[in-house]
Design a protein around this motif. Structure first.
Motif, PDB file in Angstrom:
ATOM      1  N   THR A  84    -142.709 -23.454 -36.656  1.00  0.00           N
ATOM      2  CA  THR A  84    -142.256 -24.842 -36.693  1.00  0.00           C
ATOM      3  C   THR A  84    -143.216 -25.699 -37.499  1.00  0.00           C
ATOM      4  OG1 THR A  84    -141.125 -24.636 -34.566  1.00  0.00           O
ATOM      5  CG2 THR A  84    -141.733 -26.858 -35.257  1.00  0.00           C
ATOM      6  N   PHE A 132    -142.640 -24.986 -41.098  1.00  0.00           N
ATOM      7  CA  PHE A 132    -141.433 -25.678 -41.564  1.00  0.00           C
ATOM      8  C   PHE A 132    -141.754 -27.145 -41.865  1.00  0.00           C
ATOM      9  CE2 PHE A 132    -138.174 -28.709 -40.289  1.00  0.00           C
ATOM     10  CZ  PHE A 132    -137.186 -28.431 -41.225  1.00  0.00           C
ATOM     11  N   ARG A 180    -136.765 -29.112 -37.054  1.00  0.00           N
ATOM     12  CA  ARG A 180    -136.407 -27.745 -37.435  1.00  0.00           C
ATOM     13  C   ARG A 180    -135.015 -27.375 -36.914  1.00  0.00           C
ATOM     14  NH1 ARG A 180    -139.176 -22.058 -35.736  1.00  0.00           N
ATOM     15  NH2 ARG A 180    -138.263 -20.783 -37.398  1.00  0.00           N
ATOM     16  N   TRP A 219    -132.435 -28.790 -39.229  1.00  0.00           N
ATOM     17  CA  TRP A 219    -132.335 -27.995 -40.460  1.00  0.00           C
ATOM     18  C   TRP A 219    -131.565 -26.700 -40.204  1.00  0.00           C
ATOM     19  CZ3 TRP A 219    -132.534 -28.501 -45.441  1.00  0.00           C
ATOM     20  CH2 TRP A 219    -132.714 -27.394 -46.268  1.00  0.00           C
ATOM     21  N   ASN A 220    -131.834 -26.071 -39.067  1.00  0.00           N
ATOM     22  CA  ASN A 220    -131.102 -24.842 -38.736  1.00  0.00           C
ATOM     23  C   ASN A 220    -129.618 -25.131 -38.530  1.00  0.00           C
ATOM     24  OD1 ASN A 220    -133.415 -23.304 -38.861  1.00  0.00           O
ATOM     25  ND2 ASN A 220    -133.810 -23.379 -36.661  1.00  0.00           N
TER      26      ASN A 220
END
Length: 306
Positions: free
Chosen positions: A31, A34, A125, A128-129
């Protein structure tokens, strides 16, 4: 020219502080990596790919309104804002302007607490996923699902982590306690659901849940334990040397007594959104009678969260 060099040096120093604070977050390494890539504008957004002539359009694939910069993808897109609207109020209230994502991060890093910053990192994150699953798998996740796809942070090797939470049914004067104990690889060592009649005082309920978690760890013979809960008052009370003779204070004394039997222990406060497994167990406990302990197992209600 000298003035230019001074300005650049000041900017670099400011960014250096940002990087140091970002890498010190209590979040999984993946994380933090990222977040670093986002701050460096190196995520493969449509705008970045368009600049490299790898896609035909820079527009956001979710809203189709504006070029998809890093900031737009994980902060200002309407789909991202739907998720951020479910975050803690201090995050929602911060006035963050569009621009390079590092400029979005700076006021967050300067104004939020450690556990709030962890929430920001994990949520960014997750957004974004969510975007990638929509773009590449045509899989849609609602904002509620996204905020629950948050990452549990493993304890150090040879340690065990016990998360606890409580659910309160004021109408029936009952509480439900949820506890889950995992090792450094994420394997479940034990879980517990406990329901009992109790004055529906949330603070007292949280203290009882912390006592249940401590007792479970002691009873199964763990000697290096980290406890996590989302009640800051209980965590601070256990950490304090002061004694209180209120009902909650007496439970805190019992927690300290149980923990004194464990060789190495610590207790930490986390956001409820990072304590979702224990929270679901606690809600499930309200539907049960009595206390149920599962060794190296857990109820079906948390299967999709592990």
């Amino acid at each position: 020219m000298d003035g230019d060099r001074k300005g650049q040096c000041s900017s670099l120093n400011h960014n250096s502080k940002t990087w140091r604070k970002m890498w010190s977050l209590q979040a999984p390494q993946a994380t933090k990596s990222f977040l670093w890539r986002a701050a460096k504008e190196s995520l493969p957004t449509c705008l970045n790919l368009y600049k490299r002539k790898m896609v035909d359009s820079p527009l956001c694939p979710v809203c189709h309104r504006v070029p998809e910069s890093v900031t737009h993808a994980i902060w200002s897109c309407s789909a991202a804002q739907d998720v951020w609207s479910m975050s803690t109020k201090r995050i929602q209230k911060l006035n963050v302007e569009d621009g390079p994502f590092v400029e979005v991060l700076k006021p967050l890093l300067e104004n939020l607490s450690s556990h709030e910053l962890t929430e920001v990192a994990v949520t960014a994150r997750a957004i974004w996923n969510k975007r990638n699953q929509w773009l590449f798998e045509q899989s849609f996740h609602s904002p509620f699902q996204v905020v629950n796809i948050l990452e549990w942070t493993a304890p150090p090797s040879s340690f065990y982590k016990a998360n606890w939470d409580v659910a309160v049914d004021k109408g029936k004067s009952r509480i439900g306690v949820g506890v889950i104990v995992r090792d450094s690889s994420g394997m479940v060592m034990a879980s517990m659901c406990s329901s009992m009649l109790l004055d529906p005082d949330p603070l007292l309920g949280e203290a009882v849940a912390a006592l249940k978690a401590s007792t479970l760890c002691s009873n199964i013979g763990l000697d290096q334990v980290m406890l996590e809960g989302d009640s800051l008052a209980v965590v601070q009370a256990v950490q304090s040397r002061e004694e209180c003779w209120s009902p909650t204070g007496l439970v805190i004394r019992d927690i300290k007594l149980v923990l004194s039997r464990i060789c190495t222990w610590s207790i930490h406060h986390i956001s409820r959104r990072l304590n979702v497994v224990a929270h679901v167990l606690a809600k499930f406990a309200l539907t049960c009678s009595g206390e149920h302990t599962f060794m190296e197992d857990y109820p079906p209600c948390i299967r999709n969260l592990l």
